[in-house]
Design a protein around this motif. Sequence first.
Motif, PDB file in Angstrom:
ATOM      1  N   THR A  79      -4.416  -4.970   3.826  1.00 21.01           N
ATOM      2  CA  THR A  79      -5.826  -4.654   4.040  1.00 21.01           C
ATOM      3  C   THR A  79      -6.742  -5.682   3.373  1.00 21.01           C
ATOM      4  N   CYS A  80      -6.157  -6.544   2.542  1.00 20.66           N
ATOM      5  CA  CYS A  80      -6.918  -7.621   1.893  1.00 20.66           C
ATOM      6  C   CYS A  80      -6.796  -8.936   2.663  1.00 20.66           C
ATOM      7  N   GLY A  81      -6.190  -8.883   3.852  1.00 19.90           N
ATOM      8  CA  GLY A  81      -6.088 -10.067   4.687  1.00 19.90           C
ATOM      9  C   GLY A  81      -4.802 -10.853   4.523  1.00 19.90           C
ATOM     10  N   LEU A  82      -3.882 -10.365   3.692  1.00 23.89           N
ATOM     11  CA  LEU A  82      -2.601 -11.051   3.511  1.00 23.89           C
ATOM     12  C   LEU A  82      -1.623 -10.630   4.609  1.00 23.89           C
ATOM     13  N   LYS A  83      -0.519 -11.397   4.705  1.00 18.90           N
ATOM     14  CA  LYS A  83       0.506 -11.132   5.723  1.00 18.90           C
ATOM     15  C   LYS A  83       1.820 -10.783   5.020  1.00 18.90           C
ATOM     16  N   PRO A  84       2.011  -9.519   4.638  1.00 15.81           N
ATOM     17  CA  PRO A  84       3.215  -9.139   3.894  1.00 15.81           C
ATOM     18  C   PRO A  84       4.456  -9.024   4.783  1.00 15.81           C
ATOM     19  N   PHE A  85       5.574  -9.576   4.272  1.00 16.67           N
ATOM     20  CA  PHE A  85       6.892  -9.373   4.857  1.00 16.67           C
ATOM     21  C   PHE A  85       7.709  -8.589   3.832  1.00 16.67           C
ATOM     22  N   VAL A  86       8.140  -7.400   4.205  1.00 15.36           N
ATOM     23  CA  VAL A  86       8.863  -6.489   3.317  1.00 15.36           C
ATOM     24  C   VAL A  86      10.355  -6.603   3.613  1.00 15.36           C
ATOM     25  N   ASN A  87      11.176  -6.805   2.589  1.00 17.48           N
ATOM     26  CA  ASN A  87      12.597  -7.087   2.804  1.00 17.48           C
ATOM     27  C   ASN A  87      13.516  -6.187   1.978  1.00 17.48           C
ATOM     28  N   THR A  88      14.540  -5.672   2.642  1.00 18.67           N
ATOM     29  CA  THR A  88      15.624  -4.963   1.985  1.00 18.67           C
ATOM     30  C   THR A  88      16.731  -4.775   3.025  1.00 18.67           C
ATOM     31  N   PHE A  89      17.780  -4.060   2.674  1.00 20.91           N
ATOM     32  CA  PHE A  89      18.825  -3.783   3.662  1.00 20.91           C
ATOM     33  C   PHE A  89      18.260  -2.871   4.751  1.00 20.91           C
TER      34      PHE A  89
END
Length: 315
Positions: free
Chosen positions: A68-78
């Motif tokens: 929501t702050c304009g970043l592009k998050p990539f979330v990683n796990t199994f």
Amino acid sequence: MAEKIATRAAYGNALVELAEKYPKLVVFDADLAGATMTKGFMKSYPERFFDMGIAECNMVGVAAGMSTCGLKPFVNTFAMFAAGRAWEQVRNSICYPHLNVKVVGSHGGLSVGEDGATHQCIEDFALMRAIPGMMVLCPCDSHEMRLATEALLNYDGPAYMRLGRLAVETVTDTIEGYRFELGKAAKLREGSDVTIIANGMMVQMALKAAELLAEEQIQARVLDMHTIKPLDEQAVLAAAKETGCIVTAEEANVIGGLGAAVCEYLSGVCPVPVIRNGVQDEFGRSGKAALVLKAYGLSKEGIAASAKKALALKS
């Protein structure tokens, strides 16, 4: 089929390669950077890397907030934890508000091998497909994975992408006319008798199965359906009309996955025989990856046999 590299390794390399071009890219991990291959990004861009520990649900929530702050998050796990443990947070914190977060599930499918049924996530396609507005991908090789990663960086919305543990042949970089586009299948082989629609490492298996079938004068079309949702309905419909029967191949439960998506669509517009080659509603088992895959019919021989069944139904 020369170079062998796991799609998880290709993904890790792509994150580092693309980081300068996309300064808003931030990467989250849940104490698995060495396995998900985000360790390269962690080393090169520590200020943009967040290890949330073994707290996948919290990780999803923090990533949602950062988006929501304009970043592009990539979330990683199994995959088991991304699609399973954190499903409610993915649904309500990312997809319901349609936030720009990419959920990346590594070690998907039976090819996790010796880790056994508890870690062989075969339900992730179904779980993620069921969430409204969620894009679902499963690239087949290193070349396609790199293209998919950049495509997702330019896609504004939630998406789930599955990565594999095993090193696999790189095939898409040598096929004439190949191009990657989210939501569009790539035709890797022409054929008029039967169509094999596959994703992930089953694409390589499908190409090998097509070679086996060609020895018996059976011409199999091969479609790389890297995007399961949205399904490339135009490519599926053309395959149904032009070849008359279809085999789907996926390293997942056939309930709710690629095969289900194909059947759901064709049943309303062009019913043809469809054989779903995948895990037939059972759990996996521990063993060497190649042996486990073979036990579930996820081999070139298994796919070729399914193609013959589809042909018999067509005739």
